[in-house]
Design an enzyme around this catalytic site. Structure first.
Site, mmCIF file in Angstrom:
data_model
loop_
_atom_site.group_PDB
_atom_site.id
_atom_site.type_symbol
_atom_site.label_atom_id
_atom_site.label_comp_id
_atom_site.label_asym_id
_atom_site.label_seq_id
_atom_site.Cartn_x
_atom_site.Cartn_y
_atom_site.Cartn_z
ATOM 1 N N TYR A 192 110.324 48.193 50.841
ATOM 2 C CA TYR A 192 111.336 48.165 49.628
ATOM 3 C C TYR A 192 110.982 46.891 48.940
ATOM 4 C CZ TYR A 192 116.021 47.706 47.594
ATOM 5 O OH TYR A 192 117.053 47.652 46.833
ATOM 6 N N VAL A 194 108.602 45.118 48.677
ATOM 7 C CA VAL A 194 107.055 44.820 47.719
ATOM 8 C C VAL A 194 107.763 45.775 46.310
ATOM 9 C CG1 VAL A 194 104.715 45.588 47.543
ATOM 10 C CG2 VAL A 194 105.681 44.347 49.466
HETATM 11 P P1 NAP Z 1 122.568 54.650 46.039
HETATM 12 O O1 NAP Z 1 124.057 54.571 46.309
HETATM 13 O O2 NAP Z 1 121.661 55.304 47.264
HETATM 14 O O3 NAP Z 1 122.147 55.251 44.862
HETATM 15 C C1 NAP Z 1 120.942 55.391 44.342
HETATM 16 C C2 NAP Z 1 120.872 56.207 43.104
HETATM 17 O O4 NAP Z 1 119.371 56.463 42.762
HETATM 18 C C3 NAP Z 1 121.296 57.610 43.443
HETATM 19 O O5 NAP Z 1 121.880 58.416 42.294
HETATM 20 C C4 NAP Z 1 120.079 58.515 43.773
HETATM 21 O O6 NAP Z 1 120.217 60.032 43.430
HETATM 22 C C5 NAP Z 1 119.037 57.966 42.501
HETATM 23 N N1 NAP Z 1 117.708 58.179 42.485
HETATM 24 C C6 NAP Z 1 117.122 57.775 43.817
HETATM 25 N N2 NAP Z 1 115.734 58.555 43.434
HETATM 26 C C7 NAP Z 1 115.739 58.998 42.166
HETATM 27 C C8 NAP Z 1 114.835 59.525 41.294
HETATM 28 N N3 NAP Z 1 113.536 59.968 41.678
HETATM 29 N N4 NAP Z 1 115.336 59.970 40.070
HETATM 30 C C9 NAP Z 1 116.475 59.690 39.638
HETATM 31 N N5 NAP Z 1 117.333 59.183 40.401
HETATM 32 C C10 NAP Z 1 117.052 58.972 41.712
HETATM 33 O O7 NAP Z 1 122.088 53.174 46.035
HETATM 34 P P2 NAP Z 1 122.767 51.865 45.167
HETATM 35 O O8 NAP Z 1 122.916 50.963 46.349
HETATM 36 O O9 NAP Z 1 123.601 52.228 44.229
HETATM 37 O O10 NAP Z 1 121.331 51.369 44.457
HETATM 38 C C11 NAP Z 1 121.393 51.208 43.130
HETATM 39 C C12 NAP Z 1 120.125 50.195 42.614
HETATM 40 O O11 NAP Z 1 120.557 48.788 43.267
HETATM 41 C C13 NAP Z 1 118.776 50.595 43.198
HETATM 42 O O12 NAP Z 1 117.800 50.295 42.499
HETATM 43 C C14 NAP Z 1 118.761 49.723 44.599
HETATM 44 O O13 NAP Z 1 117.558 49.225 45.081
HETATM 45 C C15 NAP Z 1 119.456 48.369 43.880
HETATM 46 N N6 NAP Z 1 120.008 47.347 45.100
HETATM 47 C C16 NAP Z 1 121.135 47.925 45.857
HETATM 48 C C17 NAP Z 1 121.711 46.919 46.659
HETATM 49 C C18 NAP Z 1 122.935 47.119 47.299
HETATM 50 O O14 NAP Z 1 123.296 46.373 48.197
HETATM 51 N N7 NAP Z 1 123.552 48.329 47.426
HETATM 52 C C19 NAP Z 1 121.210 45.420 46.783
HETATM 53 C C20 NAP Z 1 120.118 45.231 45.962
HETATM 54 C C21 NAP Z 1 119.569 46.104 45.040
HETATM 55 P P3 NAP Z 1 120.382 60.940 44.586
HETATM 56 O O15 NAP Z 1 121.980 60.925 44.679
HETATM 57 O O16 NAP Z 1 119.947 62.345 44.110
HETATM 58 O O17 NAP Z 1 119.655 60.402 45.815
#
Ligand code: NAP
Length: 275
Positions: A192, A194
């Site tokens: 993740y 990287v």
């Molecule tokens: P999340 O609740 O797991 O949501 C991730 C979203 O991405 C979901 O809607 C998922 O769809 C979608 N997704 C995954 N693979 C996909 C694909 N191939 N095509 C289109 N959509 C796809 O995670 P989140 O925490 O909200 O994360 C959102 C972003 O913030 C990510 O880039 C994550 O790395 C970043 N981030 C989060 C945190 C944190 O603390 N939460 C911290 C740093 C960075 P499905 O429902 O279909 O799986």
């Protein structure tokens, strides 16, 4: 002039859904909630409609180039391009997951880096003048960078690394991980992390490219970390809320017309970080 439009990837839940919710009330134009699963996407739209908001839906799967092209064609025909693009979609294996590291590396990079890059390849050319592009990266990328060899750190921090060189490095990480020699080759032991190095460096490269190729268009493109917030990805013990997680992506998406920056930066808590 065509109507303004904002597009958020991976927006059926978590930070992406919250970003759509805020944009629906703060962005002047249409807001597209996109999702890879149509049913989950439509359900999320209905959830927001119950709050008297009016997001629109379009399918988008980062791992399906055709779906990216369909979205591009639709946006070009309907709106003459895109005003705001938030590349939010991402995946992360749980710490306890026993999937072999090489597979985790391949699967994680396929979405977070290569999928995000494919979206940028297709959609950056149709970003309108004064457009805003926000790539949701992570602090995990910054800490992974610090745990890479000095040689890799130098490459990733360089201000003239090309997209092709970055892509080769990301492919090399996957191959090294599959061969069980990523640590010997100087990589941090986190797929993740990287993948998010890749997203941040790609953002720096694309910002440079926009400044060079479209200097008069005033497009601002940045990477950011939303903070550690409670979502399915981060789990219930994360300290922040999704509302807090949406603050920096929305701030970057709504940088006022004519603003000179930030551009090509990595931003946390609305503050530019040293990369
Ligand atoms: P999340 O609740 O797991 O949501 C991730 C979203 O991405 C979901 O809607 C998922 O769809 C979608 N997704 C995954 N693979 C996909 C694909 N191939 N095509 C289109 N959509 C796809 O995670 P989140 O925490 O909200 O994360 C959102 C972003 O913030 C990510 O880039 C994550 O790395 C970043 N981030 C989060 C945190 C944190 O603390 N939460 C911290 C740093 C960075 P499905 O429902 O279909 O799986």
């Amino acid at each position: 002039m065509s109507k303004r439009v904002a597009v958020v990837t991976g927006a059926n839940k978590g930070i992406g859904l919250e970003v759509v919710r805020v944009l629906c009330s703060q962005f002047e134009g249409d807001v597209y909630l996109t999702a890879r699963d149509r049913e989950r996407g439509q359900q999320a739209v209905q959830k927001l409609q119950q709050q008297q908001l009016r997001p629109l839906f379009h399918h988008l799967d980062l791992n399906d180039r055709q779906s990216i092209k369909k979205l591009r064609d639709f946006m070009a025909q309907t709106y003459g391009g895109i005003d705001v693009l938030i590349n939010n979609a991402g995946i992360a294996f749980k710490v306890a997951d026993t999937t072999p590291f090489g597979t985790q590396a391949e699967v994680t990079l396929a979405t977070n880096f290569f999928g995000t890059r494919d979206v940028c390849t297709e959609l950056l050319p149709i970003i309108k003048p004064q457009g805003r592009v926000v790539n949701v990266s992570s602090d995990s990328g910054s800490s992974a960078l610090r745990n890479c060899s000095q040689e890799l750190q130098k490459k990733f921090r360089s201000t003239d690394i090309t997209e092709e060189e970055l892509v080769e490095l990301m492919k090399k990480f996957v191959n090294d991980a599959k061969g069980g020699e990523h640590t010997q080759q100087g990589w941090a032991s986190t797929a993740y992390g990287v993948s998010k190095i890749g997203v941040t460096v790609l953002s720096r490269i694309h910002a440079r490219m926009l400044s060079k190729e479209r200097p008069a268009d005033g497009i601002l493109l940045n990477a950011c970390c939303p903070g550690w917030v409670k979502t399915d990805m981060a789990g219930p013990n994360a300290p922040g809320t999704v509302e807090e997680g949406a603050v920096t992506p929305v701030y970057l998406a709504l940088l006022p017309a004519g603003a000179a920056g930030p551009h090509g930066e990595f931003v946390v808590n609305k503050t530019v970080q040293k990369w």
